[in-house]
Design a protein around this motif. Structure first.
Motif, PDB file in Angstrom:
ATOM      1  N   ASP A 108       0.822  -1.210   0.000  1.00 29.79           N
ATOM      2  CA  ASP A 108       0.000   0.000   0.000  1.00 29.79           C
ATOM      3  C   ASP A 108       0.858   1.262   0.000  1.00 29.79           C
ATOM      4  OD1 ASP A 108      -2.313  -1.421  -0.092  1.00 29.79           O
ATOM      5  OD2 ASP A 108      -2.808  -1.231   2.029  1.00 29.79           O
ATOM      6  N   ARG A 109       2.060   1.161   0.531  1.00 29.50           N
ATOM      7  CA  ARG A 109       2.953   2.325   0.531  1.00 29.50           C
ATOM      8  C   ARG A 109       3.769   2.399  -0.761  1.00 29.50           C
ATOM      9  NH1 ARG A 109       4.116   0.670   5.987  1.00 29.50           N
ATOM     10  NH2 ARG A 109       6.104  -0.191   5.311  1.00 29.50           N
ATOM     11  N   GLY A 110       3.613   1.405  -1.638  1.00 27.60           N
ATOM     12  CA  GLY A 110       4.397   1.395  -2.877  1.00 27.60           C
ATOM     13  C   GLY A 110       5.795   0.861  -2.650  1.00 27.60           C
ATOM     14  N   ASP A 111       6.020   0.247  -1.513  1.00 26.21           N
ATOM     15  CA  ASP A 111       7.333  -0.331  -1.228  1.00 26.21           C
ATOM     16  C   ASP A 111       7.332  -1.807  -1.571  1.00 26.21           C
ATOM     17  OD1 ASP A 111       8.378   1.998  -0.202  1.00 26.21           O
ATOM     18  OD2 ASP A 111       7.731   1.571   1.849  1.00 26.21           O
ATOM     19  N   GLN A 141      -9.426   2.239  -6.989  1.00 28.72           N
ATOM     20  CA  GLN A 141      -8.086   2.289  -7.557  1.00 28.72           C
ATOM     21  C   GLN A 141      -7.127   1.901  -6.443  1.00 28.72           C
ATOM     22  OE1 GLN A 141      -6.483   6.191  -8.735  1.00 28.72           O
ATOM     23  NE2 GLN A 141      -5.623   5.212 -10.542  1.00 28.72           N
ATOM     24  N   ARG A 142      -6.297   0.920  -6.709  1.00 28.27           N
ATOM     25  CA  ARG A 142      -5.349   0.502  -5.682  1.00 28.27           C
ATOM     26  C   ARG A 142      -4.354   1.621  -5.406  1.00 28.27           C
ATOM     27  NH1 ARG A 142      -3.493  -4.865  -8.081  1.00 28.27           N
ATOM     28  NH2 ARG A 142      -1.602  -3.660  -8.218  1.00 28.27           N
ATOM     29  N   GLU A 143      -3.930   1.708  -4.140  1.00 30.26           N
ATOM     30  CA  GLU A 143      -2.935   2.722  -3.765  1.00 30.26           C
ATOM     31  C   GLU A 143      -1.726   2.674  -4.688  1.00 30.26           C
ATOM     32  OE1 GLU A 143      -2.797   5.281  -1.702  1.00 30.26           O
ATOM     33  OE2 GLU A 143      -4.919   4.874  -1.361  1.00 30.26           O
ATOM     34  N   ASP A 144      -1.305   1.458  -5.042  1.00 27.99           N
ATOM     35  CA  ASP A 144      -0.071   1.355  -5.838  1.00 27.99           C
ATOM     36  C   ASP A 144      -0.319   1.551  -7.337  1.00 27.99           C
ATOM     37  OD1 ASP A 144      -1.359  -1.055  -5.847  1.00 27.99           O
ATOM     38  OD2 ASP A 144       0.408  -2.292  -5.489  1.00 27.99           O
ATOM     39  N   ASP A 145      -1.534   1.955  -7.737  1.00 24.49           N
ATOM     40  CA  ASP A 145      -1.794   2.336  -9.130  1.00 24.49           C
ATOM     41  C   ASP A 145      -1.925   3.848  -9.291  1.00 24.49           C
ATOM     42  OD1 ASP A 145      -1.685  -0.247 -10.057  1.00 24.49           O
ATOM     43  OD2 ASP A 145      -3.842  -0.560  -9.993  1.00 24.49           O
ATOM     44  N   LYS A 146      -1.705   4.604  -8.228  1.00 22.99           N
ATOM     45  CA  LYS A 146      -1.766   6.061  -8.342  1.00 22.99           C
ATOM     46  C   LYS A 146      -0.442   6.580  -8.911  1.00 22.99           C
ATOM     47  CE  LYS A 146      -5.557   6.382  -5.208  1.00 22.99           C
ATOM     48  NZ  LYS A 146      -6.092   6.516  -3.859  1.00 22.99           N
ATOM     49  N   LYS A 147      -0.544   7.729  -9.657  1.00 21.12           N
ATOM     50  CA  LYS A 147       0.579   8.121 -10.519  1.00 21.12           C
ATOM     51  C   LYS A 147       1.929   8.285  -9.809  1.00 21.12           C
ATOM     52  CE  LYS A 147       1.588  10.799 -14.663  1.00 21.12           C
ATOM     53  NZ  LYS A 147       2.623  11.836 -14.492  1.00 21.12           N
ATOM     54  N   ASP A 148       1.960   8.962  -8.668  1.00 24.31           N
ATOM     55  CA  ASP A 148       3.263   9.157  -8.007  1.00 24.31           C
ATOM     56  C   ASP A 148       3.831   7.834  -7.505  1.00 24.31           C
ATOM     57  OD1 ASP A 148       1.085   9.164  -6.286  1.00 24.31           O
ATOM     58  OD2 ASP A 148       2.074  10.400  -4.774  1.00 24.31           O
ATOM     59  N   VAL A 149       2.940   6.952  -7.070  1.00 28.72           N
ATOM     60  CA  VAL A 149       3.406   5.635  -6.620  1.00 28.72           C
ATOM     61  C   VAL A 149       3.945   4.835  -7.813  1.00 28.72           C
ATOM     62  CG1 VAL A 149       2.762   3.510  -5.415  1.00 28.72           C
ATOM     63  CG2 VAL A 149       1.714   5.658  -4.743  1.00 28.72           C
ATOM     64  N   ILE A 150       3.271   4.981  -8.966  1.00 32.66           N
ATOM     65  CA  ILE A 150       3.703   4.272 -10.167  1.00 32.66           C
ATOM     66  C   ILE A 150       5.117   4.691 -10.579  1.00 32.66           C
ATOM     67  CG2 ILE A 150       3.357   4.090 -12.669  1.00 32.66           C
ATOM     68  CD1 ILE A 150       0.330   4.256 -12.078  1.00 32.66           C
ATOM     69  N   GLU A 151       5.380   6.003 -10.542  1.00 32.02           N
ATOM     70  CA  GLU A 151       6.704   6.456 -10.967  1.00 32.02           C
ATOM     71  C   GLU A 151       7.783   5.915 -10.043  1.00 32.02           C
ATOM     72  OE1 GLU A 151       6.448  10.643 -12.000  1.00 32.02           O
ATOM     73  OE2 GLU A 151       5.696   9.982 -13.961  1.00 32.02           O
ATOM     74  N   GLN A 152       7.446   5.859  -8.773  1.00 37.56           N
ATOM     75  CA  GLN A 152       8.364   5.283  -7.791  1.00 37.56           C
ATOM     76  C   GLN A 152       8.591   3.785  -8.090  1.00 37.56           C
ATOM     77  OE1 GLN A 152       6.667   5.564  -3.885  1.00 37.56           O
ATOM     78  NE2 GLN A 152       8.583   5.105  -2.855  1.00 37.56           N
ATOM     79  N   ARG A 153       7.507   3.094  -8.418  1.00 36.15           N
ATOM     80  CA  ARG A 153       7.608   1.658  -8.717  1.00 36.15           C
ATOM     81  C   ARG A 153       8.438   1.416  -9.975  1.00 36.15           C
ATOM     82  NH1 ARG A 153       1.645  -0.219  -9.337  1.00 36.15           N
ATOM     83  NH2 ARG A 153       2.400  -2.337  -9.505  1.00 36.15           N
ATOM     84  N   LEU A 154       8.244   2.282 -10.983  1.00 37.98           N
ATOM     85  CA  LEU A 154       8.978   2.095 -12.237  1.00 37.98           C
ATOM     86  C   LEU A 154      10.475   2.274 -12.049  1.00 37.98           C
ATOM     87  CD1 LEU A 154       6.878   3.784 -15.066  1.00 37.98           C
ATOM     88  CD2 LEU A 154       7.465   1.374 -14.789  1.00 37.98           C
TER      89      LEU A 154
END
Ligand SMILES: [Zn+2]
Length: 214
Positions: free
Chosen positions: A56-59, A156-169
């Motif tokens: 959920d934190r994108g980690d 929308q899942r927390e990890d599909d939000k744009k800032d989280v996505i850029e971090q994931r990429l």
């Protein structure tokens, strides 16, 4: 039938789940998604609960937790003819862990441009209740915002939000490039153009599998 262990890798939104599902159906082997396993509603289990907090934190979920859940899954009897693994390994140390347990026959890498990834991910919606996934562009629900299967709200899942996505990429690139190199050296890496639509990508994968099984 000979045992076939396949890994599908690719950036978030590359269609790993969809294509893994097809491979699973084609070969009659289970599709094992570490993402789904980690995200499951199983509040009784501490490891699953901890895993969800990280996601959920994108980690990334710490290896110790992932290994514990995955090792348990790979020991189930339905993997006797092989498996399609999606979402794992994410880096070389995970790949080495997997190698100590299973021989990997093919690593299918779905190659997708960054802009396509962002467009695909921000459109994803998931059912709050049953977990069925939709997409605003590619797989819209019959009724806006409502699950076709069970009628619950889509979120929308927390990890599909744009800032989280850029971090994931960014994390994906840093960790996966060496991973691909690792499998390339072993001669099992198979690149597929993941920018195409689902059917076209599937045709490429199917051809590759047929060639591979021959
Ligand atoms: Zn539902």
């Amino acid at each position: 039938m000979k045992k076939v262990n396949i890994i599908v890798i690719g950036p978030p939104g590359a269609g790993k789940g969809t294509q893994s599902e097809r491979i699973s159906g084609e070969l009659g082997i289970p599709h094992i998604s570490t993402g789904d396993m980690l995200r499951q509603h199983s509040d009784l289990e501490t490891e699953h609960g901890m895993a969800r907090d990280y996601m959920d934190r994108g980690d990334l979920v710490p290896d110790k937790i992932v290994y514990s859940i995955l090792d348990h899954r790979l020991k189930k009897r339905d993997t006797e003819n092989g498996f399609v693994l999606d979402g794992f390994p994410r880096d070389i140390s995970q790949a080495r862990h997997l190698e100590s347990m299973e021989k990997i026959d093919a690593v299918i890498s779905l190659e997708v441009d960054k802009n396509n990834v962002i467009r695909r991910l921000t459109g994803r919606r998931i059912c709050d209740s049953c977990g069925k996934t939709f997409h605003l562009d590619y797989k819209p629900p019959v009724k806006e915002g409502v699950c076709d299967k069970c009628g619950s709200d889509l979120v929308q899942r927390e990890d599909d939000k744009k800032d989280v996505i850029e971090q994931r990429l960014k994390k994906y690139r840093d960790k996966t490039l060496p991973l691909k190199e690792f499998y390339r050296k072993k001669g099992v890496l198979r690149k597929v153009d993941g920018n195409k639509d689902i059917e076209a990508v599937w045709n490429d994968i199917k051809e590759m599998i047929e060639e591979f099984l021959r």
